[in-house]
Design an enzyme around this catalytic site. Structure first.
Site, PDB file in Angstrom:
ATOM      1  N   GLU A 100       3.727  -5.301  -0.315  1.00 35.06           N
ATOM      2  CA  GLU A 100       2.488  -5.204  -1.089  1.00 35.06           C
ATOM      3  C   GLU A 100       1.405  -6.047  -0.432  1.00 35.06           C
ATOM      4  OE1 GLU A 100       3.027  -6.660  -5.065  1.00 35.06           O
ATOM      5  OE2 GLU A 100       4.428  -8.219  -4.428  1.00 35.06           O
ATOM      6  N   THR A 158      -2.716  -5.816  -6.015  1.00 32.80           N
ATOM      7  CA  THR A 158      -2.081  -5.507  -4.722  1.00 32.80           C
ATOM      8  C   THR A 158      -1.867  -4.006  -4.591  1.00 32.80           C
ATOM      9  OG1 THR A 158       0.147  -5.799  -5.631  1.00 32.80           O
ATOM     10  CG2 THR A 158      -0.890  -7.723  -4.587  1.00 32.80           C
ATOM     11  N   ASN A 197       0.817  -1.414  -3.233  1.00 36.29           N
ATOM     12  CA  ASN A 197       2.221  -1.300  -2.866  1.00 36.29           C
ATOM     13  C   ASN A 197       2.391  -0.167  -1.857  1.00 36.29           C
ATOM     14  OD1 ASN A 197       4.124  -3.008  -4.929  1.00 36.29           O
ATOM     15  ND2 ASN A 197       2.170  -2.436  -5.837  1.00 36.29           N
TER      16      ASN A 197
END
Length: 315
Positions: A258, A210, A212
């Site tokens: 995220e 992911t 952020n």
């Protein structure tokens, strides 16, 4: 409308030469109501050969007058200026709203506008300019007769879903996680933008990396949960599954935004990323095991894929 917008932050930079139709307000989020008022003013200015302009306040007067704190804005100032420019305004003025300015009398402020922008028409909905909002419609109308400008009170009611559109309604919809209502009232997808910052690397460990996002701490965040979105990076648009929340399954303690960007595997730390939220998929949940969490995230990603036609049409 393709018209270059001239942007200033100080009225003193201007010396009124061109008759100007001016709208004044915060215009936070530049929602459908704002858009209709400003588009009508731009059309009227074009018919009259005048300059269409807007004066927007920052910070939000509520922060100065009533001490509002926390996440109150529906857009960053840069995004607000870009949204206003897209409406065809020739001049965009961002006026600092501070404690000194809040003491300014309405007549003095209008005189400053006459000197700097050559005010011809003043446009708005609910007028309340100057100290203690003394500059209401009747006050401004009388002042205009003496100062040589007219006041246009735009009274058309803009609705979405059977109720009137307002910034407060949009904020409430976001807080409740009703992204469809917020987007409907905005006339666009709700945007979260910022730098990609390092996280704890847990997503990568789970096989679902992911990005952020560092979001401005005064921008309203939608309710915690998972959203189908688009991710815009360096002019390219991707599908994304976005999680907003504290990640309770892994005992997270801080609020995170995220995004798992589909079909994307590049290092983008420090890059500017824009997320536009379209559909809320589910609430934030705590799962009994990491395996259960991973299974749900994969299900969320598959849901985003099924929404691809709608998401890409929106953009």
């Amino acid at each position: 409308m393709n018209r270059k917008s001239y942007q200033v932050r100080e009225l003193g930079q201007l010396h009124g030469q061109t008759p100007t139709f001016l709208a004044i307000g915060v215009f936070d989020g530049v929602h459908l109501g704002h858009q209709q008022l400003l588009e009508s003013m731009v059309a009227a200015a074009d018919r009259s050969g005048a300059r269409p302009a807007v004066l927007t306040f920052h910070p939000h007067p509520g922060k100065v007058i009533s001490g509002r704190t926390g996440r109150v804005y529906l857009s960053t100032l840069d995004d607000r200026i870009n949204y206003l420019a897209e409406l065809g305004l020739s001049l965009i003025i961002t006026k600092e709203f501070d404690d000194e300015f809040r003491q300014t009398r309405a007549a003095d402020f209008i005189d400053l506008l006459i000197q700097t922008v050559k005010l011809d028409q003043l446009w708005g909905g609910n007028f309340g300019l100057g100290y203690e909002r003394e500059g209401d419609f009747n006050f401004l109308q009388k002042l205009g007769k003496n100062r040589g400008f007219t006041v246009h009170q735009y009274q058309a009611m803009v609705e979405w879903g059977g109720s009137s559109v307002s910034s407060s309604r949009i904020r409430q919809a976001l807080i409740q996680g009703n992204i469809e209502e917020a987007n409907g009232c905005l006339g666009r997808l709700y945007r979260l933008a910022g730098k990609v910052i390092p996280g704890d690397g847990r997503g990568k460990q789970l096989g679902i990396p992911t990005a952020n996002l560092e979001v401005w701490d005064e921008l309203v965040l939608p309710a915690n949960g998972v959203y189908a979105a688009t991710a815009k990076l360096e002019g390219e648009v991707y599908l994304a599954a976005v999680n907003i929340g504290f990640r309770p399954t892994v005992n997270g303690h801080s609020l995170n935004v995220e995004a798992h960007i589909l079909n994307f595997d590049y290092d983008i730390y420090g890059e500017d990323l824009t997320l536009e939220l379209a559909v809320r998929i589910r609430d934030e949940q705590k799962f009994p095991t990491l395996e259960a969490l991973v299974a749900q995230i994969k299900s969320d990603i598959n849901k985003v894929r099924t929404l691809q036609p709608m998401l890409l049409v929106e953009n």
